[in-house]
Motif scaffolding. Structure first.
Motif, PDB file in Angstrom:
ATOM      1  N   VAL A 131       0.810  -1.225   0.000  1.00  0.00           N
ATOM      2  CA  VAL A 131       0.000   0.000   0.000  1.00  0.00           C
ATOM      3  C   VAL A 131       0.841   1.272   0.000  1.00  0.00           C
ATOM      4  N   ARG A 132       2.160   1.139   0.163  1.00  0.00           N
ATOM      5  CA  ARG A 132       3.024   2.335   0.226  1.00  0.00           C
ATOM      6  C   ARG A 132       3.630   2.715  -1.111  1.00  0.00           C
ATOM      7  N   THR A 133       3.256   2.040  -2.197  1.00  0.00           N
ATOM      8  CA  THR A 133       3.859   2.356  -3.495  1.00  0.00           C
ATOM      9  C   THR A 133       3.291   3.656  -4.071  1.00  0.00           C
ATOM     10  N   LEU A 134       4.045   4.246  -4.999  1.00  0.00           N
ATOM     11  CA  LEU A 134       3.590   5.479  -5.641  1.00  0.00           C
ATOM     12  C   LEU A 134       2.314   5.227  -6.433  1.00  0.00           C
ATOM     13  N   GLU A 135       2.185   4.022  -6.993  1.00  0.00           N
ATOM     14  CA  GLU A 135       0.991   3.714  -7.776  1.00  0.00           C
ATOM     15  C   GLU A 135      -0.270   3.817  -6.910  1.00  0.00           C
ATOM     16  N   VAL A 136      -0.219   3.242  -5.722  1.00  0.00           N
ATOM     17  CA  VAL A 136      -1.365   3.354  -4.811  1.00  0.00           C
ATOM     18  C   VAL A 136      -1.587   4.827  -4.445  1.00  0.00           C
ATOM     19  N   SER A 137      -0.502   5.550  -4.189  1.00  0.00           N
ATOM     20  CA  SER A 137      -0.629   6.977  -3.843  1.00  0.00           C
ATOM     21  C   SER A 137      -1.298   7.769  -4.970  1.00  0.00           C
ATOM     22  N   GLN A 138      -1.064   7.322  -6.207  1.00  0.00           N
ATOM     23  CA  GLN A 138      -1.634   8.053  -7.345  1.00  0.00           C
ATOM     24  C   GLN A 138      -3.139   7.840  -7.491  1.00  0.00           C
ATOM     25  N   TYR A 139      -3.656   6.737  -6.952  1.00  0.00           N
ATOM     26  CA  TYR A 139      -5.091   6.455  -7.073  1.00  0.00           C
ATOM     27  C   TYR A 139      -5.891   6.743  -5.806  1.00  0.00           C
ATOM     28  N   VAL A 140      -5.212   6.760  -4.668  1.00  0.00           N
ATOM     29  CA  VAL A 140      -5.939   6.722  -3.397  1.00  0.00           C
ATOM     30  C   VAL A 140      -6.909   7.892  -3.175  1.00  0.00           C
ATOM     31  N   SER A 141      -6.564   9.084  -3.631  1.00  0.00           N
ATOM     32  CA  SER A 141      -7.445  10.218  -3.348  1.00  0.00           C
ATOM     33  C   SER A 141      -8.768  10.142  -4.115  1.00  0.00           C
ATOM     34  N   ARG A 142      -8.756   9.431  -5.249  1.00  0.00           N
ATOM     35  CA  ARG A 142     -10.014   9.246  -5.987  1.00  0.00           C
ATOM     36  C   ARG A 142     -10.905   8.254  -5.247  1.00  0.00           C
ATOM     37  N   VAL A 143     -10.296   7.210  -4.720  1.00  0.00           N
ATOM     38  CA  VAL A 143     -11.062   6.212  -3.966  1.00  0.00           C
ATOM     39  C   VAL A 143     -11.583   6.820  -2.653  1.00  0.00           C
ATOM     40  N   ALA A 144     -10.752   7.658  -2.030  1.00  0.00           N
ATOM     41  CA  ALA A 144     -11.127   8.264  -0.749  1.00  0.00           C
ATOM     42  C   ALA A 144     -12.231   9.309  -0.894  1.00  0.00           C
ATOM     43  N   ALA A 145     -12.551   9.678  -2.133  1.00  0.00           N
ATOM     44  CA  ALA A 145     -13.612  10.659  -2.351  1.00  0.00           C
ATOM     45  C   ALA A 145     -14.991  10.000  -2.416  1.00  0.00           C
ATOM     46  N   VAL A 146     -15.017   8.656  -2.450  1.00  0.00           N
ATOM     47  CA  VAL A 146     -16.298   7.935  -2.559  1.00  0.00           C
ATOM     48  C   VAL A 146     -16.966   7.853  -1.180  1.00  0.00           C
ATOM     49  N   SER A 147     -18.166   8.400  -1.061  1.00  0.00           N
ATOM     50  CA  SER A 147     -18.846   8.491   0.234  1.00  0.00           C
ATOM     51  C   SER A 147     -19.039   7.147   0.916  1.00  0.00           C
ATOM     52  N   GLU A 148     -19.384   6.105   0.125  1.00  0.00           N
ATOM     53  CA  GLU A 148     -19.619   4.780   0.710  1.00  0.00           C
ATOM     54  C   GLU A 148     -18.331   4.218   1.316  1.00  0.00           C
ATOM     55  N   VAL A 149     -17.209   4.494   0.662  1.00  0.00           N
ATOM     56  CA  VAL A 149     -15.915   4.058   1.191  1.00  0.00           C
ATOM     57  C   VAL A 149     -15.663   4.768   2.520  1.00  0.00           C
ATOM     58  N   ARG A 150     -15.896   6.071   2.543  1.00  0.00           N
ATOM     59  CA  ARG A 150     -15.653   6.851   3.760  1.00  0.00           C
ATOM     60  C   ARG A 150     -16.556   6.372   4.896  1.00  0.00           C
ATOM     61  N   ALA A 151     -17.832   6.122   4.573  1.00  0.00           N
ATOM     62  CA  ALA A 151     -18.780   5.711   5.618  1.00  0.00           C
ATOM     63  C   ALA A 151     -18.322   4.414   6.274  1.00  0.00           C
ATOM     64  N   LYS A 152     -17.879   3.474   5.455  1.00  0.00           N
ATOM     65  CA  LYS A 152     -17.415   2.180   5.991  1.00  0.00           C
ATOM     66  C   LYS A 152     -16.208   2.387   6.907  1.00  0.00           C
ATOM     67  N   LEU A 153     -15.242   3.153   6.428  1.00  0.00           N
ATOM     68  CA  LEU A 153     -14.011   3.307   7.204  1.00  0.00           C
ATOM     69  C   LEU A 153     -14.217   4.155   8.445  1.00  0.00           C
ATOM     70  N   VAL A 154     -15.022   5.213   8.322  1.00  0.00           N
ATOM     71  CA  VAL A 154     -15.259   6.075   9.492  1.00  0.00           C
ATOM     72  C   VAL A 154     -15.910   5.277  10.617  1.00  0.00           C
ATOM     73  N   SER A 155     -16.884   4.399  10.289  1.00  0.00           N
ATOM     74  CA  SER A 155     -17.512   3.662  11.395  1.00  0.00           C
ATOM     75  C   SER A 155     -16.540   2.670  12.030  1.00  0.00           C
ATOM     76  N   GLN A 156     -15.689   2.055  11.205  1.00  0.00           N
ATOM     77  CA  GLN A 156     -14.686   1.151  11.782  1.00  0.00           C
ATOM     78  C   GLN A 156     -13.702   1.936  12.673  1.00  0.00           C
ATOM     79  N   GLN A 157     -13.324   3.130  12.229  1.00  0.00           N
ATOM     80  CA  GLN A 157     -12.388   3.959  13.008  1.00  0.00           C
ATOM     81  C   GLN A 157     -13.020   4.404  14.330  1.00  0.00           C
TER      82      GLN A 157
END
Ligand code: C5P
Length: 227
Positions: free
Chosen positions: A94-120
């Protein structure tokens, strides 16, 4: 003994995780790297082909979210907890530049955020936690007793990230890393759901010219005033 919640937010590569980890250890608190969780979902989406340079099938990713199981488990060899995706240790991947290049698009998805926020929120239920990310003081724990907002110039952050990646033997150029830092700053601060913003009651630390020791001591002093 009075345990609190410490929320550390800021731009990418500010060195948040290094000092947050150190602080958690010093206080015997649990450290949670929420960026690793967004990176894990991104790696999953990449492997499945849901996200590529020019396409992003958000519907398929959202449909798969219930099958995605994330956890942290202590790894003696590293001396800290590593991120696991469905029981596979993906800490390095997960620390590669390739993941870094995509992660902010994935992190903008509300359903992704909702899942992670409740786990956090579950992970911090019993306090005694140092959590670092982008929305910890604003969304995950708006009532955190201590909120820190870390900043540094984009050039300084890129320099540090570049050095770190080189040490790990990754093939990257400084320009690529700087470009990625700036792109993520832009996406993270302008997204609609939970954009990166300093919480009103957060203490801002610009660490552009602070050594790791100085950052750690600053953070420890502030924490001890609150605990
Ligand atoms: O902290 P790190 O740089 O590993 O985070 C990777 C990315 O995950 C960030 O650039 C951001 O897009 C996303 N993130 C987020 N909310 C968090 C933590 C990370 O949106 N709490």
């Amino acid at each position: 003994d009075h345990k609190i919640t410490i929320a550390i937010d800021g731009f990418s590569s500010t060195g948040k995780s290094t000092v947050a980890k150190q602080l958690a250890k010093e206080l015997s608190y649990v450290y949670v790297d929420t960026g690793a969780m967004y990176r894990a979902i991104t790696l999953y989406a990449m492997r499945k082909g849901f996200i590529t340079k020019d396409s992003f099938d958000t519907d398929s990713l959202i449909k798969d979210l219930p099958n995605l199981n994330l956890k942290f488990a202590f790894e003696a060899a590293r001396g800290f907890a590593a991120i696991y995706l469905n029981d596979e240790n993906i800490e390095d991947e997960v620390r590669t530049l390739e993941v870094s290049q995509y992660v902010s698009r994935v992190a903008a998805v509300s359903e992704v955020r909702a899942k992670l926020v409740s786990q956090q929120q579950l992970m911090g239920l019993e306090k005694g936690v140092v959590m670092d990310g982008r929305d910890i003081g604003t969304v995950v724990f708006p009532n955190a007793e201590l909120k820190i907002f870390m900043t540094a110039t984009a050039e300084e952050r890129a320099k540090r990230r570049f050095k770190e990646m080189k040490q790990k033997g990754q093939e990257v150029s400084y320009d690529e890393v700087l470009k990625n830092v700036e792109e993520r700053d832009h996406l993270d601060t302008t997204r609609e759901d939970s954009p990166l913003v300093k919480a009103e009651d957060a203490i801002e630390i610009d660490n552009s010219s602070l050594s790791l020791d100085e950052q750690f001591n600053t953070l420890l002093n502030i924490s001890n005033e609150v605990i």
